[in-house]
Design an enzyme around this catalytic site. Sequence first.
Site, mmCIF file in Angstrom:
data_model
loop_
_atom_site.group_PDB
_atom_site.id
_atom_site.type_symbol
_atom_site.label_atom_id
_atom_site.label_comp_id
_atom_site.label_asym_id
_atom_site.label_seq_id
_atom_site.Cartn_x
_atom_site.Cartn_y
_atom_site.Cartn_z
ATOM 1 N N HIS A 39 0.850 -1.207 0.000
ATOM 2 C CA HIS A 39 0.000 0.000 0.000
ATOM 3 C C HIS A 39 0.885 1.255 0.000
ATOM 4 O O HIS A 39 0.645 2.205 -0.740
ATOM 5 C CB HIS A 39 -0.885 0.040 1.262
ATOM 6 C CG HIS A 39 -1.910 -1.047 1.354
ATOM 7 N ND1 HIS A 39 -2.068 -1.855 2.466
ATOM 8 C CD2 HIS A 39 -2.856 -1.477 0.469
ATOM 9 C CE1 HIS A 39 -3.058 -2.703 2.266
ATOM 10 N NE2 HIS A 39 -3.548 -2.509 1.067
ATOM 11 N N LYS A 91 -15.019 -6.904 6.107
ATOM 12 C CA LYS A 91 -14.009 -7.867 6.564
ATOM 13 C C LYS A 91 -13.995 -7.865 8.090
ATOM 14 O O LYS A 91 -14.219 -6.832 8.713
ATOM 15 C CB LYS A 91 -12.631 -7.459 6.058
ATOM 16 C CG LYS A 91 -12.469 -7.671 4.577
ATOM 17 C CD LYS A 91 -11.088 -7.272 4.135
ATOM 18 C CE LYS A 91 -10.935 -7.416 2.645
ATOM 19 N NZ LYS A 91 -9.687 -6.839 2.160
ATOM 20 N N ARG A 116 -2.379 -6.407 -7.708
ATOM 21 C CA ARG A 116 -1.178 -7.231 -7.499
ATOM 22 C C ARG A 116 -1.072 -8.328 -8.542
ATOM 23 O O ARG A 116 -0.036 -8.542 -9.138
ATOM 24 C CB ARG A 116 -1.228 -7.871 -6.104
ATOM 25 C CG ARG A 116 -1.106 -6.889 -4.977
ATOM 26 C CD ARG A 116 -1.535 -7.503 -3.688
ATOM 27 N NE ARG A 116 -2.958 -7.860 -3.736
ATOM 28 C CZ ARG A 116 -3.613 -8.513 -2.811
ATOM 29 N NH1 ARG A 116 -2.985 -8.946 -1.747
ATOM 30 N NH2 ARG A 116 -4.897 -8.770 -2.934
ATOM 31 N N SER A 172 -2.813 -8.212 3.661
ATOM 32 C CA SER A 172 -3.006 -7.983 5.090
ATOM 33 C C SER A 172 -3.189 -9.321 5.806
ATOM 34 O O SER A 172 -2.698 -9.515 6.921
ATOM 35 C CB SER A 172 -4.218 -7.077 5.309
ATOM 36 O OG SER A 172 -4.003 -5.845 4.650
HETATM 37 N N1 COA Z 1 0.087 -4.297 -1.739
HETATM 38 C C1 COA Z 1 -0.151 -5.253 -0.854
HETATM 39 N N2 COA Z 1 -1.366 -5.692 -0.556
HETATM 40 C C2 COA Z 1 -2.377 -5.135 -1.198
HETATM 41 C C3 COA Z 1 -2.212 -4.120 -2.145
HETATM 42 C C4 COA Z 1 -0.910 -3.693 -2.406
HETATM 43 N N3 COA Z 1 -0.649 -2.739 -3.284
HETATM 44 N N4 COA Z 1 -3.410 -3.774 -2.621
HETATM 45 C C5 COA Z 1 -4.290 -4.544 -2.003
HETATM 46 N N5 COA Z 1 -3.676 -5.358 -1.146
HETATM 47 C C6 COA Z 1 -4.301 -6.389 -0.329
HETATM 48 C C7 COA Z 1 -4.637 -5.951 1.038
HETATM 49 O O1 COA Z 1 -3.596 -6.261 1.918
HETATM 50 C C8 COA Z 1 -5.890 -6.728 1.325
HETATM 51 O O2 COA Z 1 -5.577 -8.036 1.766
HETATM 52 P P1 COA Z 1 -6.641 -8.934 2.560
HETATM 53 O O3 COA Z 1 -7.705 -9.313 1.571
HETATM 54 O O4 COA Z 1 -5.824 -10.071 3.006
HETATM 55 O O5 COA Z 1 -7.193 -8.103 3.672
HETATM 56 C C9 COA Z 1 -6.547 -6.794 -0.010
HETATM 57 O O6 COA Z 1 -5.522 -6.695 -0.948
HETATM 58 C C10 COA Z 1 -7.462 -5.649 -0.312
HETATM 59 O O7 COA Z 1 -7.498 -4.746 0.763
HETATM 60 P P2 COA Z 1 -7.407 -3.199 0.695
HETATM 61 O O8 COA Z 1 -6.412 -2.722 -0.290
HETATM 62 O O9 COA Z 1 -7.239 -2.747 2.088
HETATM 63 O O10 COA Z 1 -8.788 -2.785 0.126
HETATM 64 P P3 COA Z 1 -10.171 -3.474 0.268
HETATM 65 O O11 COA Z 1 -10.346 -4.373 -0.898
HETATM 66 O O12 COA Z 1 -10.358 -4.040 1.613
HETATM 67 O O13 COA Z 1 -11.067 -2.173 0.109
HETATM 68 C C11 COA Z 1 -13.040 -0.905 -0.313
HETATM 69 C C12 COA Z 1 -12.328 -2.247 -0.420
HETATM 70 C C13 COA Z 1 -12.973 -0.355 1.074
HETATM 71 C C14 COA Z 1 -12.412 0.082 -1.266
HETATM 72 C C15 COA Z 1 -14.507 -1.199 -0.737
HETATM 73 O O14 COA Z 1 -15.016 -2.243 0.050
HETATM 74 C C16 COA Z 1 -15.407 0.014 -0.574
HETATM 75 O O15 COA Z 1 -15.392 0.898 -1.385
HETATM 76 N N6 COA Z 1 -16.181 0.050 0.520
HETATM 77 C C17 COA Z 1 -17.116 1.153 0.787
HETATM 78 C C18 COA Z 1 -18.557 0.741 0.500
HETATM 79 C C19 COA Z 1 -18.841 0.813 -0.972
HETATM 80 O O16 COA Z 1 -18.842 1.869 -1.588
HETATM 81 N N7 COA Z 1 -19.108 -0.366 -1.539
HETATM 82 C C20 COA Z 1 -19.431 -0.482 -2.931
HETATM 83 C C21 COA Z 1 -18.192 -0.734 -3.729
HETATM 84 S S1 COA Z 1 -18.681 -1.328 -5.311
#
Ligand code: COA
Length: 161
Positions: free
Chosen positions: A19, A43, A92, A130
């Site tokens: 990130h 989550k 990724r 994560s």
């Molecule tokens: N490097 C390392 N890890 C990464 C990464 C990177 N560049 N990019 C993503 N990841 C990993 C994270 O560690 C995480 O791992 P995990 O699944 O083991 O927890 C996973 O990929 C994704 O997590 P993160 O990047 O924190 O984002 P997310 O997918 O949890 O976020 C939101 C999703 C919050 C953006 C989305 O749920 C959202 O917009 N929520 C608001 C409600 C909404 O509007 N919903 C409608 C959306 S259509």
Amino acid sequence: MRHDLAVYPGSFDPFTLGHFNIVGRAAQIFDRVIVSVAEDSDKNAMFSPEERFEMISKIFHGSKSIEVDRFQGLLVHYLREKNCRVLLRGIRTVSDFEFEYQMALANKTLNDEVETFFMMTEGRYSYLSSTVIKEIARLGGDIGTMVPQEVVQYVRSKYQV
Ligand code: COA
């Protein structure tokens, strides 16, 4: 709506060097980047939204171009509130693509002004997630090369390692 500003949302449970790498590179392209913690993530989070916000704030403390924030509810509503149309996400591997594609299309349907920009995660971080970090820490492994130093303390305090 502003084009010089990008919002980088996530659950960040916890924030990883992957990130961090995306934010650093994005800050070289956009004048301002807002890293925003999703408080309503479905989550089962280890860290509270406050803890996640606090740890990321420590990482970017003193940065003029990177702001840390948190949001509730729909991301598109938050983007409108910030007057921002650029939504930034890291990819990724190919397996990330399907979920990201679906999310980008859903967000576009909800608000046509929003554009999702994807950045490829640097190869050396493509294995990170994560979940992997929490698993390694739980079993007593060293996460020092996977998360920013500020995050190491938070993870250790959860597992007393
Ligand atoms: N490097 C390392 N890890 C990464 C990464 C990177 N560049 N990019 C993503 N990841 C990993 C994270 O560690 C995480 O791992 P995990 O699944 O083991 O927890 C996973 O990929 C994704 O997590 P993160 O990047 O924190 O984002 P997310 O997918 O949890 O976020 C939101 C999703 C919050 C953006 C989305 O749920 C959202 O917009 N929520 C608001 C409600 C909404 O509007 N919903 C409608 C959306 S259509």
